[in-house]
Design a protein around this motif. Structure first.
Motif, PDB file in Angstrom:
ATOM      1  N   PHE B  53       0.907  -1.310  -0.042  1.00 37.31           N
ATOM      2  CA  PHE B  53       0.013   0.057  -0.033  1.00 37.31           C
ATOM      3  C   PHE B  53       0.765   1.211  -0.043  1.00 37.31           C
ATOM      4  O   PHE B  53       0.497   2.492  -0.708  1.00 37.31           O
ATOM      5  N   ARG B  54       1.874   1.295   0.749  1.00 38.80           N
ATOM      6  CA  ARG B  54       2.814   2.511   0.942  1.00 38.80           C
ATOM      7  C   ARG B  54       3.471   2.586  -0.204  1.00 38.80           C
ATOM      8  O   ARG B  54       3.527   3.675  -0.612  1.00 38.80           O
ATOM      9  N   LYS B  55       3.857   1.386  -0.906  1.00 43.59           N
ATOM     10  CA  LYS B  55       4.715   1.864  -2.258  1.00 43.59           C
ATOM     11  C   LYS B  55       3.713   2.220  -3.371  1.00 43.59           C
ATOM     12  O   LYS B  55       4.435   2.818  -4.264  1.00 43.59           O
ATOM     13  N   CYS B  56       2.600   1.554  -3.661  1.00 43.99           N
ATOM     14  CA  CYS B  56       1.953   1.585  -4.805  1.00 43.99           C
ATOM     15  C   CYS B  56       0.860   2.795  -4.687  1.00 43.99           C
ATOM     16  O   CYS B  56       0.418   2.985  -5.997  1.00 43.99           O
ATOM     17  N   ILE B  57       0.184   2.941  -3.628  1.00 47.87           N
ATOM     18  CA  ILE B  57      -0.823   3.898  -3.564  1.00 47.87           C
ATOM     19  C   ILE B  57      -0.407   5.265  -3.168  1.00 47.87           C
ATOM     20  O   ILE B  57      -0.008   5.524  -2.048  1.00 47.87           O
ATOM     21  N   GLY B  58      -0.724   6.263  -4.128  1.00 50.62           N
ATOM     22  CA  GLY B  58      -0.067   7.729  -4.078  1.00 50.62           C
ATOM     23  C   GLY B  58      -1.123   8.346  -2.972  1.00 50.62           C
ATOM     24  O   GLY B  58      -1.658   7.737  -1.951  1.00 50.62           O
ATOM     25  N   PRO B  60      -5.013   8.586  -2.543  1.00 53.97           N
ATOM     26  CA  PRO B  60      -5.840   7.351  -2.482  1.00 53.97           C
ATOM     27  C   PRO B  60      -7.178   7.989  -3.717  1.00 53.97           C
ATOM     28  O   PRO B  60      -7.699   9.332  -3.274  1.00 53.97           O
ATOM     29  N   GLY B  61      -7.527   7.447  -4.706  1.00 56.10           N
ATOM     30  CA  GLY B  61      -8.488   7.728  -5.937  1.00 56.10           C
ATOM     31  C   GLY B  61      -9.829   7.094  -5.304  1.00 56.10           C
ATOM     32  O   GLY B  61     -10.026   6.534  -4.311  1.00 56.10           O
ATOM     33  N   GLY B  62     -10.610   7.097  -6.317  1.00 55.08           N
ATOM     34  CA  GLY B  62     -12.027   6.376  -6.083  1.00 55.08           C
ATOM     35  C   GLY B  62     -12.078   4.990  -6.245  1.00 55.08           C
ATOM     36  O   GLY B  62     -12.831   4.340  -5.887  1.00 55.08           O
ATOM     37  N   SER B  63     -10.842   4.605  -7.103  1.00 54.11           N
ATOM     38  CA  SER B  63     -10.632   2.977  -7.025  1.00 54.11           C
ATOM     39  C   SER B  63      -9.337   2.544  -7.344  1.00 54.11           C
ATOM     40  O   SER B  63      -8.527   3.773  -7.619  1.00 54.11           O
ATOM     41  N   LEU B  64      -8.777   1.530  -7.458  1.00 53.65           N
ATOM     42  CA  LEU B  64      -7.652   1.339  -7.888  1.00 53.65           C
ATOM     43  C   LEU B  64      -7.353   1.101  -9.327  1.00 53.65           C
ATOM     44  O   LEU B  64      -7.976   0.341 -10.015  1.00 53.65           O
ATOM     45  N   ASP B  65      -6.407   2.036  -9.944  1.00 52.92           N
ATOM     46  CA  ASP B  65      -6.472   1.990 -11.328  1.00 52.92           C
ATOM     47  C   ASP B  65      -5.443   0.742 -11.760  1.00 52.92           C
ATOM     48  O   ASP B  65      -5.064   0.045 -10.891  1.00 52.92           O
ATOM     49  N   ASN B  66      -5.411   0.701 -13.031  1.00 53.92           N
ATOM     50  CA  ASN B  66      -4.449  -0.337 -13.717  1.00 53.92           C
ATOM     51  C   ASN B  66      -3.066  -0.329 -13.033  1.00 53.92           C
ATOM     52  O   ASN B  66      -2.595  -1.400 -12.771  1.00 53.92           O
ATOM     53  N   SER B  67      -2.442   0.937 -13.205  1.00 52.77           N
ATOM     54  CA  SER B  67      -1.066   0.898 -12.897  1.00 52.77           C
ATOM     55  C   SER B  67      -0.813   0.514 -11.456  1.00 52.77           C
ATOM     56  O   SER B  67      -0.100   0.003 -10.860  1.00 52.77           O
TER      57      SER B  67
END
Lengths: 107, 101
Positions: B53-58, B60-67
């Motif tokens: 979560f720390r590495k990949c999510i900047g 937080p948006g409305g959903s998890l995008d592809n990247s």
């Protein structure tokens, strides 16, 4: 007292002649507990070191663990254990050279 | 964590160890091993989730995008690689220490 000392144990099905029961008298269970406890200590340290070393060694997760990161992890484990031993040794020295640990804390 | 036979101390587990009403230590050991394995898997998952979560999510948006999803997938694999590397390194160190005693 409350008179519990003389009360029979509540293991209704457990007074087996072979010395079983949950009092830890079973040597097989004792051994099992020792072994599993050791294994768990190992596992816990692996969890802990992985977490710590990840912070130090991993930039952006790529398609594979490159050799630089791998080396970093190995070094990290070694240095962590060195640190732990250093601390124990120094603590032991500090306690030997002074009469009370609290003295050295107030230095 | 609940064990399957928790409330049944008085009942007859019988056949395994040849004594009437004696708890089968083999059964207990197997159950305990399973519980330990489950606990370890949970621990691994919890830490992996935290790290990825720390590495990949900047932000937080409305959903998890592809990247983000790709990043998490790679991160999971790298975390497992790291875990295995640490496990091996620690094991080697322990063996070396034992050899030196």
């Amino acid at each position: 007292g409350k008179g519990r000392a003389a009360a029979p144990r509540e293991g209704r099905g457990m007074e087996a002649p072979g010395g079983g029961g949950l009092g830890g008298a079973d040597p097989q269970l004792q051994r099992f507990i020792e072994v599993e406890t050791q294994k768990q200590r190992f596992q816990q340290l692996v969890h802990q070191m992985t977490e710590l070393c990840w912070e130090k060694c991993m930039d952006k997760p790529g398609p594979k663990l490159d050799s630089r990161a791998e080396t970093c992890f190995v070094n990290c484990v070694e240095r962590f254990i060195d640190t732990s031993q250093f601390i124990l040794n120094r603590l032991e020295q500090t306690q030997k050279s002074k009469s009370a640990f609290s003295e050295s804390l107030s230095d | 964590m609940e064990s399957g036979f928790g409330s049944d101390f008085g009942s007859d587990f019988g056949s395994g160890s040849g004594g009437g009403g004696k708890l089968d230590p083999g059964l207990i050991m197997e159950q305990v091993k399973v519980q330990i394995a489950v606990a370890n898997a949970q621990e691994l998952l919890q830490r992996m989730t935290d790290k990825c979560f720390r590495k990949c999510i900047g932000k937080p948006g409305g959903s998890l995008d592809n990247s983000e999803q790709k990043c998490i997938a790679m991160c999971m694999d790298r975390y497992m690689d790291s875990w295995n590397t640490v496990s091996r390194a620690y094991n080697s160190r322990l063996q070396r220490e034992r050899a030196n005693m």
